[in-house]
Design an enzyme around this catalytic site. Structure first.
Site, short mmCIF file in Angstrom:
data_model
loop_
_atom_site.label_atom_id
_atom_site.label_comp_id
_atom_site.label_asym_id
_atom_site.label_seq_id
_atom_site.Cartn_x
_atom_site.Cartn_y
_atom_site.Cartn_z
CE LYS A 115 -25.23 -123.81 60.54
NZ LYS A 115 -24.71 -122.42 60.52
CG ASP A 165 -19.55 -120.42 57.95
OD1 ASP A 165 -19.69 -120.77 59.14
OD2 ASP A 165 -20.16 -119.45 57.45
CB SER A 166 -16.67 -122.76 62.50
OG SER A 166 -17.12 -124.09 62.35
CG ASP A 195 -22.47 -123.22 57.92
OD1 ASP A 195 -23.70 -123.12 58.08
OD2 ASP A 195 -21.65 -123.10 58.85
CD GLU A 226 -23.12 -119.04 66.86
OE1 GLU A 226 -23.48 -119.37 65.72
OE2 GLU A 226 -21.92 -118.90 67.18
O1 KIV Z 1 -19.93 -122.76 61.37
C1 KIV Z 1 -20.28 -123.40 62.37
O2 KIV Z 1 -19.54 -124.23 62.90
C2 KIV Z 1 -21.60 -123.14 62.92
C3 KIV Z 1 -21.92 -123.73 64.25
C4 KIV Z 1 -21.10 -123.17 65.30
C5 KIV Z 1 -23.37 -123.66 64.56
O3 KIV Z 1 -22.38 -122.48 62.31
#
Ligand code: KIV
Length: 261
Positions: free
Chosen positions: A113, A44-45, A83, A180
């Site tokens: 995730k 979700d980044s 995510d 993290e």
């Molecule tokens: O959203 C994401 O990219 C993440 C990673 C940085 C682990 O959760």
């Protein structure tokens, strides 16, 4: 005879001594990452990285599904984890299952995730019982973060919580946990006490795997933290290429005769 490449299975991946994980949201990045990564996370980044959102909390389910579809379609071997965005699994375990199923059935991804431990224990247990493969996420949790990111595990309360969370995630049936921005010593102690594979981001070299945001390592973002490492200066190279194109158009060097029909 054409040999069809198969997707990495969870069992295969976690029999390796080191695991490479990268994020991808788009076809071009997914294609490159697929050649080298065991696991690709559609994180979700995507919100902050591609859309310029302030936090990952602004990302919705449809956005995650759209990017996950593209990543699955453009990869052959990596295990694709998606995510579950903020707001899609906290209300109830039934809501979480409905949304996890939607992500997996509409994108073709293999796992989801979720961020958190004790608070979402029942939900994760419900998902795994219903055959959803789940990756956990502990330590600094971007979806719950208020203000600036900070290192997790500096006080006793957080340390004890982390041990508890990890053992609950194991009980709930996750296949692995992203950890993290957490104190290295604490992560090393956790590794000693669990057989759950930990994937580190700003955690410890002792984690069995490491994950970074691909756009960060390519220098496509302004993200700057102690744990990140830039392997390419995207803006510098992109600027040279784009400047050259602009010059070619203005000086009429592009297109040439052989570039026209
Ligand atoms: O959203 C994401 O990219 C993440 C990673 C940085 C682990 O959760």
């Amino acid at each position: 005879m054409k040999i069809l490449k198969r997707r990495n299975s969870i069992k295969n991946i976690f029999s390796k001594s080191k695991i490479v994980c990268l994020t991808a949201y788009t076809a071009p990045i997914a294609k490159v990452a697929d050649e080298y990564a065991d696991i690709i996370l559609v994180g979700d980044s995507v919100g902050p990285v591609l859309y310029g959102y302030k936090t990952t909390r602004d990302v919705d389910l449809d956005t995650m599904i759209r990017h996950a579809k593209s990543v699955v379609k453009n990869t052959k071997t990596a295990l694709i984890v998606v995510d579950m965005p903020f707001g899609t699994y906290e209300k109830s375990k039934f809501d979480a299952l409905k949304n996890a199923k939607k992500i997996i059935s509409s994108s073709g991804a293999m796992a989801v995730k979720l961020e958190g431990g004790e608070k979402i224990f029942e939900t994760i247990k419900f998902l795994t019982k219903n055959k959803i493969k789940v990756m956990g996420h502990l330590g600094m949790l971007p979806q719950s973060m208020r203000g600036k990111p900070r290192v997790y595990g500096r006080n006793l309360k957080e340390k004890e919580q982390l041990f508890k969370d990890l053992s609950l995630l194991k009980k709930a049936g996750v296949f692995s946990v992203v950890i993290e921005c957490t104190l290295k010593k604490l992560v090393d102690d956790l590794i000693e006490k669990t057989d759950l594979p930990l994937i580190g981001i700003g955690a410890s070299s002792k984690c069995v795997g490491q994950i970074l945001v691909t756009e960060d390592i390519l220098g496509m973002t302004e993200f700057n933290s102690k744990f990140s490492k830039q392997y390419f200066k995207f803006y510098k190279s992109a600027k040279i290429a784009i400047k050259k194109f602009a010059e070619d158009v203005r000086s009429k060097k592009y297109p040439k005769k052989n570039q026209c029909y």
